[in-house]
Write an enzyme that holds these catalytic residues in place. Structure first.
Site, PDB file in Angstrom:
ATOM      1  N   VAL A 123       8.114  11.777   4.199  1.00  0.00           N
ATOM      2  CA  VAL A 123       8.829  11.276   3.024  1.00  0.00           C
ATOM      3  C   VAL A 123       8.291   9.891   2.677  1.00  0.00           C
ATOM      4  O   VAL A 123       8.053   9.082   3.574  1.00  0.00           O
ATOM      5  CB  VAL A 123      10.352  11.153   3.317  1.00  0.00           C
ATOM      6  CG1 VAL A 123      11.095  10.652   2.092  1.00  0.00           C
ATOM      7  CG2 VAL A 123      10.921  12.490   3.754  1.00  0.00           C
ATOM      8  N   ASN A 124       8.098   9.623   1.407  1.00  0.00           N
ATOM      9  CA  ASN A 124       7.657   8.290   0.997  1.00  0.00           C
ATOM     10  C   ASN A 124       8.094   8.022  -0.432  1.00  0.00           C
ATOM     11  O   ASN A 124       8.138   8.934  -1.250  1.00  0.00           O
ATOM     12  CB  ASN A 124       6.136   8.167   1.103  1.00  0.00           C
ATOM     13  CG  ASN A 124       5.671   6.731   0.972  1.00  0.00           C
ATOM     14  OD1 ASN A 124       5.961   5.896   1.816  1.00  0.00           O
ATOM     15  ND2 ASN A 124       4.956   6.422  -0.099  1.00  0.00           N
TER      16      ASN A 124
ATOM     17  N   HIS B 168       4.183   1.577  -0.833  1.00  0.00           N
ATOM     18  CA  HIS B 168       5.333   1.731  -1.730  1.00  0.00           C
ATOM     19  C   HIS B 168       5.195   1.176  -3.142  1.00  0.00           C
ATOM     20  O   HIS B 168       6.047   1.447  -3.977  1.00  0.00           O
ATOM     21  CB  HIS B 168       6.577   1.109  -1.083  1.00  0.00           C
ATOM     22  CG  HIS B 168       6.902   1.706   0.242  1.00  0.00           C
ATOM     23  ND1 HIS B 168       7.281   3.022   0.397  1.00  0.00           N
ATOM     24  CD2 HIS B 168       6.874   1.175   1.491  1.00  0.00           C
ATOM     25  CE1 HIS B 168       7.487   3.266   1.687  1.00  0.00           C
ATOM     26  NE2 HIS B 168       7.238   2.166   2.370  1.00  0.00           N
TER      27      HIS B 168
ATOM     28  N   ARG C  77       8.223  14.127  -1.136  1.00  0.00           N
ATOM     29  CA  ARG C  77       8.764  14.828   0.026  1.00  0.00           C
ATOM     30  C   ARG C  77       7.859  16.000   0.368  1.00  0.00           C
ATOM     31  O   ARG C  77       7.502  16.784  -0.510  1.00  0.00           O
ATOM     32  CB  ARG C  77      10.179  15.309  -0.313  1.00  0.00           C
ATOM     33  CG  ARG C  77      10.990  15.777   0.876  1.00  0.00           C
ATOM     34  CD  ARG C  77      12.458  15.947   0.469  1.00  0.00           C
ATOM     35  NE  ARG C  77      13.126  14.664   0.302  1.00  0.00           N
ATOM     36  CZ  ARG C  77      13.724  14.001   1.300  1.00  0.00           C
ATOM     37  NH1 ARG C  77      13.717  14.500   2.519  1.00  0.00           N
ATOM     38  NH2 ARG C  77      14.317  12.854   1.081  1.00  0.00           N
TER      39      ARG C  77
ATOM     40  N   ARG D 177       0.829  -1.207   0.000  1.00  0.00           N
ATOM     41  CA  ARG D 177       0.000   0.000   0.000  1.00  0.00           C
ATOM     42  C   ARG D 177       0.867   1.261   0.000  1.00  0.00           C
ATOM     43  O   ARG D 177       0.575   2.226  -0.707  1.00  0.00           O
ATOM     44  CB  ARG D 177      -0.928  -0.001   1.224  1.00  0.00           C
ATOM     45  CG  ARG D 177      -1.736   1.287   1.370  1.00  0.00           C
ATOM     46  CD  ARG D 177      -2.753   1.212   2.495  1.00  0.00           C
ATOM     47  NE  ARG D 177      -2.174   0.975   3.810  1.00  0.00           N
ATOM     48  CZ  ARG D 177      -1.689   1.946   4.598  1.00  0.00           C
ATOM     49  NH1 ARG D 177      -1.689   3.204   4.192  1.00  0.00           N
ATOM     50  NH2 ARG D 177      -1.197   1.652   5.787  1.00  0.00           N
TER      51      ARG D 177
ATOM     52  N   HIS E  89       9.519  -3.221   4.630  1.00  0.00           N
ATOM     53  CA  HIS E  89       9.952  -1.852   4.929  1.00  0.00           C
ATOM     54  C   HIS E  89      10.822  -1.338   3.792  1.00  0.00           C
ATOM     55  O   HIS E  89      11.667  -2.066   3.277  1.00  0.00           O
ATOM     56  CB  HIS E  89      10.731  -1.859   6.252  1.00  0.00           C
ATOM     57  CG  HIS E  89      11.563  -0.639   6.494  1.00  0.00           C
ATOM     58  ND1 HIS E  89      11.023   0.580   6.837  1.00  0.00           N
ATOM     59  CD2 HIS E  89      12.904  -0.448   6.430  1.00  0.00           C
ATOM     60  CE1 HIS E  89      12.018   1.464   6.968  1.00  0.00           C
ATOM     61  NE2 HIS E  89      13.158   0.860   6.730  1.00  0.00           N
TER      62      HIS E  89
END
Length: 124
Positions: free
Chosen positions: A43-44, A12, A85, A10, A119
């Protein structure tokens, strides 16, 4: 409860596009993937590759994670990614993001059986 593997997908995975479609990509995606529900996630990273290709990274180059754990893996090849970002003017609940498209190696932490990404650690 959402599993760690499902949460990784979900947060990444975006296999449906080969790259960020527009400068508005992060604003739309961060919202639609529920990454701005309780706060603005600062941040992703989204990965524009098949889930199978990203899961395969768990059997690639073993590296140390940022937190010192040893269950991180770096992709042998570069992947199409989008970094999101938070901008300086962003304020919850109106989270605002800068969209940056890149081709980089990804580093993910893997766990479980089957051994899958749980992760997103970094891109290099």
């Amino acid at each position: 409860k959402e599993s760690a593997a499902a949460k990784f997908e979900r947060q990444h995975m975006d296999s449906s596009t080969s790259s960020a479609s527009s400068s508005n990509y992060c604003n739309q995606m961060m919202k639609s993937r529920n990454l701005t529900q309780d706060r603005c996630k600062p941040v992703n990273t989204f990965v524009h590759e098949s889930l199978a290709d990203v899961q395969a990274v768990c059997s690639q180059k073993n590296v140390a994670c940022k937190n010192g754990q040893t269950n991180c893996y770096q992709s042998y090849s570069t992947m199409s990614i989008t970094d999101c970002r938070e901008t300086g003017s962003s304020k919850y609940p109106n989270c605002a993001y800068k969209t940056t498209q890149a081709e980089k190696h990804i580093i993910v932490a893997c766990e479980g059986n089957p051994y899958v990404p749980v992760h997103f650690d970094a891109s290099v």
